[in-house]
Every structure is written in C-alpha cells, then in structure tokens.
Design an enzyme around this catalytic site. Structure first.
Site, PDB file in Angstrom:
ATOM      1  N   LYS A 112       4.352  -7.345  30.072  1.00  0.00           N
ATOM      2  CA  LYS A 112       5.041  -7.084  31.345  1.00  0.00           C
ATOM      3  C   LYS A 112       6.256  -6.186  31.134  1.00  0.00           C
ATOM      4  CE  LYS A 112       8.023  -9.886  33.068  1.00  0.00           C
ATOM      5  NZ  LYS A 112       8.713 -11.075  33.644  1.00  0.00           N
ATOM      6  N   ASP A 130       4.239  -9.584  37.287  1.00  0.00           N
ATOM      7  CA  ASP A 130       5.029 -10.799  37.108  1.00  0.00           C
ATOM      8  C   ASP A 130       4.560 -11.838  38.113  1.00  0.00           C
ATOM      9  OD1 ASP A 130       5.997  -9.961  39.540  1.00  0.00           O
ATOM     10  OD2 ASP A 130       8.104  -9.893  38.934  1.00  0.00           O
TER      11      ASP A 130
END
Length: 211
Positions: free
Chosen positions: A120, A138
């Site tokens: 991420k 996320d």
C-alpha cells in the site's frame, strides 16, 4: 457495475475534486515516507500533529539516525505501534543514507525492501513521487470499492487488481485519493451519509438511503 457507470462515477469525482492528494503534511519525499510509516493504524490527523513536532527536530535520514531510536520513540509515542514504527524508521533511514544516497528508490521491489513499507505504501509513493499510475488499496478504498459495487473482491490485492483492470488510465492516478476521501467522510463504515453522496444514484449499496 458496468464500464459506463464506473466512468460516470469517476467523472463526477474528477469534476468536484480534480486535484486530490493525501491529507498527510510533508515538505520532502523523506517526510512523506516517514508519515506513511507512522500512518499505519493511526489517523492522518494524529500523524500530522506528531510530525509537526518531529520534523522540526529531525526530517532527514541522517538527523533521524542522530536522534536515535529512544528519542524517536518519545516524539512518535502518540501514534499506534510507535515502538515498532521507531525501529522501522531507524532501519529505513540507515538504508536510505547508506544504500540509496538519501533518495527514495523508484522501483516497487526496492521500496518494499525498506522496513515498514508494504504494498500500500509503495503504491502511494510510486504514485505521488514518481507519477506512476498505481492504486493503493487501504480500508477506505476496499470498503468503497466493495460497497458501491465498483470493484468487488474479498482481499485487498484482488480489489487492487480489479481496479487496475476496470479504471480508465486517465483516472488511475487519482482514484485512491477520491475513494479515501469518500470512505473517510461520506461512505463511512457506520452511519453512511448517502443523502449527500455524490454518486448515490450510481451506487449498488442496498441501504443507500442511510444517514
């Protein structure tokens, strides 16, 4: 959800928020990297309050190393998992200083090799610092993608792959930030604000009249 609806959704976001970016406050590539490490299981607001003080004391790999892990923990103790994050930041600072000449590497493999950096964060860095069309997923992006029907998947990586497949190239740079804002302020985990939702009429959420 079909291609036409997705395009309409992204077009609306583009009209109302043409230049989205992170809410983290930073003035250098390194400050962004540190802020992202600190942001795991912490809000951007908390991270910004923490870095507002920290970056006045240390905001380069060298100055972080000079600060040392014990003092670093003191400055970041308001964020979650600060003990582990302090270790990550010290190790990452050492690598940046001694291996990468004080620069953030520009490849996924190298970025993800840094302690405390996962897929991420790597996607966000590649997007913001190197203008890559990566899509970080996320909790907000995952929730909005699944709830709206935009990109359904039972795991973060599956949602990311689906988004990379169905999002037109012109929107790939911005969709992460659009969905983060939307998930944070409108399409929240609880008490969704569907009555003021920009994309309400295109959403496949069965309870899209919730307040």
């Amino acid at each position: 959800m079909n291609r036409t609806i997705r395009y309409k959704i992204l077009s609306l976001f583009n009209i109302y928020q043409p230049y989205p970016t992170t809410e983290l406050v930073f003035t250098s590539d390194f400050e962004l990297l540190i802020s992202l490490i600190l942001s795991a299981q912490s809000t951007d607001a908390t991270v910004n309050k923490t870095t507002f003080v920290l970056f006045k004391v240390a905001n380069t790999p060298e100055s972080i190393l000079q600060l040392g892990v014990k003092k670093l923990k003191y400055y970041i103790k308001s964020v979650g998992l600060y003990n582990t994050k302090a270790e990550y930041i010290i190790k990452t600072s050492f690598l940046l200083l001694n291996k990468y000449h004080n620069k953030i590497p520009d490849t996924r493999i190298e970025i993800e090799s840094l302690p405390g950096i996962g897929r991420k964060i790597a996607n966000i860095l590649l997007n913001l610092l190197f203008n890559k069309k990566t899509i970080a997923v996320d909790t907000h992006v995952f929730r909005v993608s699944n709830r709206t029907g935009f990109a359904i998947g039972e795991s973060v990586i599956k949602v990311e792959k689906k988004l990379m497949k169905v999002v037109p190239s012109i929107f790939k740079k911005n969709i992460h930030f659009w969905f983060v804002y939307h998930g944070r302020y409108i399409c929240k985990a609880r008490k969704q604000k569907c009555n003021i939702c920009l994309i309400n009429k295109f959403c496949e959420f069965t309870n899209n009249n919730a307040i």
